[in-house]
Design a protein around this motif. Structure first.
Motif, mmCIF file in Angstrom:
data_model
loop_
_atom_site.group_PDB
_atom_site.id
_atom_site.type_symbol
_atom_site.label_atom_id
_atom_site.label_comp_id
_atom_site.label_asym_id
_atom_site.label_seq_id
_atom_site.Cartn_x
_atom_site.Cartn_y
_atom_site.Cartn_z
ATOM 1 N N TRP A 1 0.764 -1.155 0.002
ATOM 2 C CA TRP A 1 0.025 -0.056 0.262
ATOM 3 C C TRP A 1 0.839 1.291 0.113
ATOM 4 C CZ3 TRP A 1 -4.709 1.160 -1.410
ATOM 5 C CH2 TRP A 1 -5.692 0.204 -1.474
ATOM 6 N N ALA A 2 2.088 1.168 0.607
ATOM 7 C CA ALA A 2 2.647 2.192 0.693
ATOM 8 C C ALA A 2 3.155 2.594 -0.731
ATOM 9 C CB ALA A 2 4.044 2.082 1.406
ATOM 10 N N GLY A 3 3.537 1.578 -1.560
ATOM 11 C CA GLY A 3 3.928 1.810 -3.087
ATOM 12 C C GLY A 3 2.602 2.354 -3.843
ATOM 13 N N ILE A 4 1.427 1.575 -3.799
ATOM 14 C CA ILE A 4 0.282 2.157 -4.203
ATOM 15 C C ILE A 4 0.143 3.580 -4.292
ATOM 16 C CG2 ILE A 4 -2.354 1.981 -4.398
ATOM 17 C CD1 ILE A 4 -1.717 -1.175 -4.026
ATOM 18 N N ARG A 5 0.298 4.010 -2.787
ATOM 19 C CA ARG A 5 -0.468 5.658 -2.521
ATOM 20 C C ARG A 5 0.572 6.486 -3.430
ATOM 21 N NH1 ARG A 5 -1.573 2.997 2.659
ATOM 22 N NH2 ARG A 5 0.356 3.475 3.260
ATOM 23 N N ILE A 6 1.724 5.999 -3.528
ATOM 24 C CA ILE A 6 2.543 6.660 -4.518
ATOM 25 C C ILE A 6 2.151 7.271 -5.908
ATOM 26 C CG2 ILE A 6 4.995 6.974 -5.739
ATOM 27 C CD1 ILE A 6 5.170 7.378 -2.568
ATOM 28 N N SER B 1 8.328 -16.031 3.654
ATOM 29 C CA SER B 1 8.284 -15.142 2.653
ATOM 30 C C SER B 1 6.752 -14.725 2.437
ATOM 31 C CB SER B 1 8.863 -15.452 1.287
ATOM 32 O OG SER B 1 8.964 -14.302 0.185
ATOM 33 N N ALA B 2 6.336 -13.519 2.346
ATOM 34 C CA ALA B 2 5.033 -13.014 2.027
ATOM 35 C C ALA B 2 4.873 -12.007 0.762
ATOM 36 C CB ALA B 2 4.316 -12.428 3.299
ATOM 37 N N GLN B 3 3.667 -12.291 0.243
ATOM 38 C CA GLN B 3 3.242 -11.313 -0.962
ATOM 39 C C GLN B 3 1.965 -10.970 -1.059
ATOM 40 O OE1 GLN B 3 3.542 -13.422 -4.737
ATOM 41 N NE2 GLN B 3 3.789 -11.396 -5.789
ATOM 42 N N TRP B 4 1.942 -9.716 -1.366
ATOM 43 C CA TRP B 4 0.332 -9.173 -2.000
ATOM 44 C C TRP B 4 0.472 -8.576 -3.145
ATOM 45 C CZ3 TRP B 4 -4.007 -9.561 1.538
ATOM 46 C CH2 TRP B 4 -3.693 -9.865 2.965
ATOM 47 N N GLU B 5 -0.530 -8.489 -3.903
ATOM 48 C CA GLU B 5 -0.476 -8.125 -5.260
ATOM 49 C C GLU B 5 -1.870 -7.472 -5.603
ATOM 50 O OE1 GLU B 5 0.365 -9.275 -9.809
ATOM 51 O OE2 GLU B 5 -0.304 -10.725 -8.407
ATOM 52 N N HIS B 6 -1.744 -6.244 -6.364
ATOM 53 C CA HIS B 6 -3.097 -5.860 -6.909
ATOM 54 C C HIS B 6 -2.725 -5.060 -8.162
ATOM 55 C CE1 HIS B 6 -6.269 -5.648 -4.032
ATOM 56 N NE2 HIS B 6 -5.447 -5.085 -3.007
ATOM 57 N N THR B 7 -3.770 -5.054 -9.150
ATOM 58 C CA THR B 7 -3.733 -4.221 -10.354
ATOM 59 C C THR B 7 -4.262 -2.844 -10.130
ATOM 60 O OG1 THR B 7 -3.831 -6.573 -11.670
ATOM 61 C CG2 THR B 7 -4.503 -4.321 -12.679
ATOM 62 N N VAL B 8 -3.305 -2.088 -10.603
ATOM 63 C CA VAL B 8 -3.462 -0.571 -10.343
ATOM 64 C C VAL B 8 -3.610 0.021 -11.766
ATOM 65 C CG1 VAL B 8 -2.517 1.657 -9.292
ATOM 66 C CG2 VAL B 8 -2.234 -0.745 -8.028
ATOM 67 N N LEU B 9 -4.477 1.236 -11.607
ATOM 68 C CA LEU B 9 -4.691 2.175 -12.818
ATOM 69 C C LEU B 9 -4.124 3.443 -12.490
ATOM 70 C CD1 LEU B 9 -6.145 3.341 -15.637
ATOM 71 C CD2 LEU B 9 -8.008 3.594 -13.927
ATOM 72 N N VAL B 10 -3.336 4.312 -13.201
ATOM 73 C CA VAL B 10 -3.103 5.692 -12.997
ATOM 74 C C VAL B 10 -4.305 6.346 -13.625
ATOM 75 C CG1 VAL B 10 -1.390 7.199 -13.404
ATOM 76 C CG2 VAL B 10 -0.651 5.082 -13.314
#
Length: 256
Positions: free
Chosen positions: A135-140, A232-241
């Protein structure tokens, strides 16, 4: 890696549709995943649901020769875990379920961590920190932001918690093809890399290790594990700009 494709308004609507269907797949899994189930049964149930209930295509099936509709990555498996009849989820496991779905020619991609009831606190902390890093990455994300800004934000959250970021795998553009440009690294330096533009669609999917970032691929050619055998852990979303910022196309109901 292919060139970056800017999606039209009509294409974005199709991306929203495939992504909405994928969120329904995770809702479905939520209702029955539990200790004792095999990762192959998870795969088979999801396959039937996508095809029979959603009238869609499991996009991973047959991609690069892969014979399953999802990856099931348990504990020390970083990514690309192969479903197996003999692998039963234990009450202390954490597992990432990574699924792609295609509808009307457009693909969505998302993954979610499932924490079994008796998972220990260190495992739960890793899962939660990885989620916060994503989410820190997404919010950028917004027009004019740089890809390096996304990676730097993710890396900061992970390393501040004492974890490491897997370098060998990254997020990617997505649309008519599962893997388009750009590559979205989960580490980096601010104000470096490609500038984001409205209409870009890509995944953000950090893989965060409890110990060292070093990984290896098992003899099956698919399963990637931590070298030190830590979690190890991972989460993933598809994001639109968007014109204003971002839209998480695969946002699930519990995240709203």
């Amino acid at each position: 890696m292919q060139q970056v494709t800017i999606k039209t308004a009509d294409e974005i609507e199709l991306m929203r549709e495939s992504s909405s269907l994928l969120t329904r797949v995770f809702d479905y899994i939520d209702s029955w995943i539990e200790p004792g189930i095999s990762t192959l049964e998870i795969n088979d149930r999801v396959h039937n649901f996508i095809v029979d209930k959603l009238n869609a295509r499991p996009a991973s099936l047959g991609q690069y020769g892969y014979q399953f509709v999802l990856n099931s990555s348990v504990n020390e498996v970083v990514c690309h875990g192969v479903p197996s009849k003999s692998q039963l989820l234990k009450s202390s496991d954490i597992v990432n379920i990574d699924i792609t779905l295609e509808k009307n020619g457009f693909i969505s991609d998302s993954s979610k961590m499932y924490v079994m009831p008796e998972a220990l606190l260190p495992a739960r902390r890793l899962v939660e920190t990885t989620y916060q890093a994503m989410w820190a990455g997404i919010r950028i994300v917004k027009p004019g932001a740089k890809l390096g800004d996304i990676g730097a934000a993710i890396q900061h959250v992970a390393e501040q918690a004492g974890y490491s970021v897997v370098r060998e795998y990254c997020g990617h553009g997505i649309g008519k093809e599962m893997h388009e440009g750009p590559n979205v690294l989960h580490y980096g330096k601010p104000n470096t890399g490609m500038a984001l533009k409205p209409g870009m669609t890509f995944t953000i999917e950090p893989m965060i290790n409890q110990g060292s970032a070093k990984i290896k691929t098992k003899k099956d050619g698919w399963t990637v594990v931590t070298r030190d055998k830590k979690l190890s852990a991972q989460w993933e979303h598809t994001v639109l700009v968007t014109e204003q910022g971002y839209e998480v196309l695969t946002l699930r109901a519990e995240e709203v």
